[in-house]
Design a protein around this motif. Structure first.
Motif, PDB file in Angstrom:
ATOM      1  N   GLU A  97       0.837  -1.200   0.000  1.00 38.36           N
ATOM      2  CA  GLU A  97       0.000   0.000   0.000  1.00 38.36           C
ATOM      3  C   GLU A  97       0.875   1.254   0.000  1.00 38.36           C
ATOM      4  O   GLU A  97       0.589   2.231  -0.693  1.00 38.36           O
ATOM      5  N   GLY A  98       1.953   1.212   0.768  1.00 39.01           N
ATOM      6  CA  GLY A  98       2.888   2.337   0.803  1.00 39.01           C
ATOM      7  C   GLY A  98       3.515   2.593  -0.552  1.00 39.01           C
ATOM      8  O   GLY A  98       3.657   3.747  -0.978  1.00 39.01           O
ATOM      9  N   PHE A  99       3.886   1.526  -1.257  1.00 39.68           N
ATOM     10  CA  PHE A  99       4.455   1.692  -2.608  1.00 39.68           C
ATOM     11  C   PHE A  99       3.417   2.274  -3.564  1.00 39.68           C
ATOM     12  O   PHE A  99       3.751   3.102  -4.411  1.00 39.68           O
ATOM     13  N   LYS A 100       2.172   1.850  -3.433  1.00 39.35           N
ATOM     14  CA  LYS A 100       1.108   2.391  -4.291  1.00 39.35           C
ATOM     15  C   LYS A 100       1.031   3.908  -4.125  1.00 39.35           C
ATOM     16  O   LYS A 100       0.957   4.652  -5.103  1.00 39.35           O
ATOM     17  N   LYS A 101       1.078   4.358  -2.863  1.00 37.97           N
ATOM     18  CA  LYS A 101       1.012   5.799  -2.583  1.00 37.97           C
ATOM     19  C   LYS A 101       2.288   6.513  -3.013  1.00 37.97           C
ATOM     20  O   LYS A 101       2.233   7.584  -3.619  1.00 37.97           O
ATOM     21  N   SER A 102       3.438   5.932  -2.684  1.00 41.42           N
ATOM     22  CA  SER A 102       4.698   6.636  -2.950  1.00 41.42           C
ATOM     23  C   SER A 102       5.039   6.714  -4.438  1.00 41.42           C
ATOM     24  O   SER A 102       5.793   7.591  -4.848  1.00 41.42           O
ATOM     25  N   LYS A 106       1.885   3.918  -9.632  1.00 40.30           N
ATOM     26  CA  LYS A 106       2.700   3.320 -10.701  1.00 40.30           C
ATOM     27  C   LYS A 106       3.623   2.231 -10.149  1.00 40.30           C
ATOM     28  O   LYS A 106       4.716   2.009 -10.677  1.00 40.30           O
ATOM     29  N   GLN A 107       3.154   1.529  -9.108  1.00 44.52           N
ATOM     30  CA  GLN A 107       3.993   0.499  -8.496  1.00 44.52           C
ATOM     31  C   GLN A 107       4.292  -0.649  -9.448  1.00 44.52           C
ATOM     32  O   GLN A 107       5.286  -1.350  -9.286  1.00 44.52           O
ATOM     33  N   ALA A 108       3.474  -0.842 -10.496  1.00 46.48           N
ATOM     34  CA  ALA A 108       3.735  -1.907 -11.475  1.00 46.48           C
ATOM     35  C   ALA A 108       5.088  -1.699 -12.167  1.00 46.48           C
ATOM     36  O   ALA A 108       5.745  -2.672 -12.544  1.00 46.48           O
ATOM     37  N   ASP A 109       5.517  -0.428 -12.271  1.00 52.94           N
ATOM     38  CA  ASP A 109       6.816  -0.127 -12.875  1.00 52.94           C
ATOM     39  C   ASP A 109       7.969  -0.714 -12.050  1.00 52.94           C
ATOM     40  O   ASP A 109       9.073  -0.874 -12.556  1.00 52.94           O
ATOM     41  N   TYR A 110       7.703  -0.992 -10.794  1.00 52.67           N
ATOM     42  CA  TYR A 110       8.731  -1.478  -9.875  1.00 52.67           C
ATOM     43  C   TYR A 110       8.443  -2.906  -9.394  1.00 52.67           C
ATOM     44  O   TYR A 110       9.024  -3.346  -8.405  1.00 52.67           O
ATOM     45  N   LYS A 111       7.557  -3.623 -10.081  1.00 49.93           N
ATOM     46  CA  LYS A 111       7.070  -4.908  -9.585  1.00 49.93           C
ATOM     47  C   LYS A 111       8.176  -5.853  -9.135  1.00 49.93           C
ATOM     48  O   LYS A 111       8.140  -6.361  -8.017  1.00 49.93           O
ATOM     49  N   ASP A 112       9.179  -6.096  -9.972  1.00 49.59           N
ATOM     50  CA  ASP A 112      10.244  -7.034  -9.608  1.00 49.59           C
ATOM     51  C   ASP A 112      11.027  -6.559  -8.385  1.00 49.59           C
ATOM     52  O   ASP A 112      11.359  -7.353  -7.502  1.00 49.59           O
ATOM     53  N   LYS A 113      11.289  -5.251  -8.336  1.00 47.04           N
ATOM     54  CA  LYS A 113      12.037  -4.699  -7.198  1.00 47.04           C
ATOM     55  C   LYS A 113      11.195  -4.752  -5.921  1.00 47.04           C
ATOM     56  O   LYS A 113      11.710  -5.064  -4.845  1.00 47.04           O
ATOM     57  N   ILE A 114       9.915  -4.452  -6.026  1.00 42.83           N
ATOM     58  CA  ILE A 114       9.026  -4.516  -4.862  1.00 42.83           C
ATOM     59  C   ILE A 114       8.928  -5.955  -4.356  1.00 42.83           C
ATOM     60  O   ILE A 114       8.985  -6.198  -3.148  1.00 42.83           O
ATOM     61  N   LYS A 159      13.918   6.078  -3.810  1.00 33.98           N
ATOM     62  CA  LYS A 159      12.952   7.178  -3.692  1.00 33.98           C
ATOM     63  C   LYS A 159      11.557   6.634  -3.369  1.00 33.98           C
ATOM     64  O   LYS A 159      10.843   7.192  -2.543  1.00 33.98           O
ATOM     65  N   ALA A 160      11.190   5.524  -4.023  1.00 34.61           N
ATOM     66  CA  ALA A 160       9.884   4.909  -3.758  1.00 34.61           C
ATOM     67  C   ALA A 160       9.818   4.371  -2.330  1.00 34.61           C
ATOM     68  O   ALA A 160       8.807   4.533  -1.635  1.00 34.61           O
ATOM     69  N   VAL A 161      10.897   3.736  -1.868  1.00 38.66           N
ATOM     70  CA  VAL A 161      10.924   3.170  -0.509  1.00 38.66           C
ATOM     71  C   VAL A 161      10.804   4.279   0.538  1.00 38.66           C
ATOM     72  O   VAL A 161       9.937   4.227   1.422  1.00 38.66           O
ATOM     73  N   PHE A 162      11.659   5.275   0.466  1.00 38.60           N
ATOM     74  CA  PHE A 162      11.641   6.333   1.478  1.00 38.60           C
ATOM     75  C   PHE A 162      10.377   7.186   1.365  1.00 38.60           C
ATOM     76  O   PHE A 162       9.928   7.775   2.347  1.00 38.60           O
TER      77      PHE A 162
END
Length: 184
Positions: A97-102, A106-114, A159-162
């Motif tokens: 949920e945090g990644f969705k907001k941060s 566009k969290q799908a762009d980071y799917k493998d990393k997430i 940047k997405a994590v923080f």
């Protein structure tokens, strides 16, 4: 208590400490070759219950969330679990949920990393567990009780994590203010 022991045994300096909601946090932290200082901390609350104490460590004090999120410098977030209500699945859901907001949806762009990042929370989580999310040299590392659980490359991902804790729509605005060293 366990968080204090982990702090003592970890790669943190134990010269000075700060207590937040009963959790003892070191005032400095070493990330790679960089010494970081405690910028601030607070408690993640949900439904009026304390879930974890979070602390932000930076090379130097700052109250500028946007600058911290975008900076390509060593930093760390420490999460000390203070509730038995946090489970692996709940923590993973909260991080997702945090990644969705941060990422602005566009969290799908980071799917493998997430996916790689959230594996750090796949084992049982107990009250007293400590997670250190450390960014250093273009890599975000996640430690659980001083054991490396995940490493993810890239400033974009950092940047997405923080942004989960310090972005425009943070997990907990009171915790964000605490991490930024802003008084209530």
């Amino acid at each position: 208590f366990f968080c204090a022991i982990i702090s003592f045994l970890s790669f943190l300096s134990t010269e000075a400490q700060t207590v937040i909601n009963g959790v003892t946090l070191p005032d400095s932290f070493t990330a790679g070759k960089d010494k970081l200082v405690l910028n601030g901390g607070g408690t993640r609350e949900k439904y009026w219950m304390n879930m974890y104490v979070g602390a932000l460590y930076l090379p130097g004090k700052s109250k500028d969330a946007a600058n911290i999120v975008s900076a390509n410098s060593s930093m760390s977030i420490r999460i000390c679990i203070v509730s038995g209500l946090i489970t692996s699945s709940r923590m993973t859901e909260a991080v997702d949920e945090g990644f969705k907001k941060s990422t602005g949806g566009k969290q799908a762009d980071y799917k493998d990393k997430i996916d790689k990042f959230t594996k750090a929370f796949s084992e049982e989580i107990k009250k007293g567990d400590v997670f250190d999310i450390v960014y250093s040299v273009e890599k975000t590392s996640v430690y659980k009780n001083n054991m490396l659980k995940a490493e993810v490359e890239g400033l974009d991902f950092k940047k997405a994590v923080f942004g989960i804790w310090l972005g425009n729509d943070p997990a907990d605005s009171g915790l964000k203010d605490g991490m930024l060293g802003k008084s209530k």
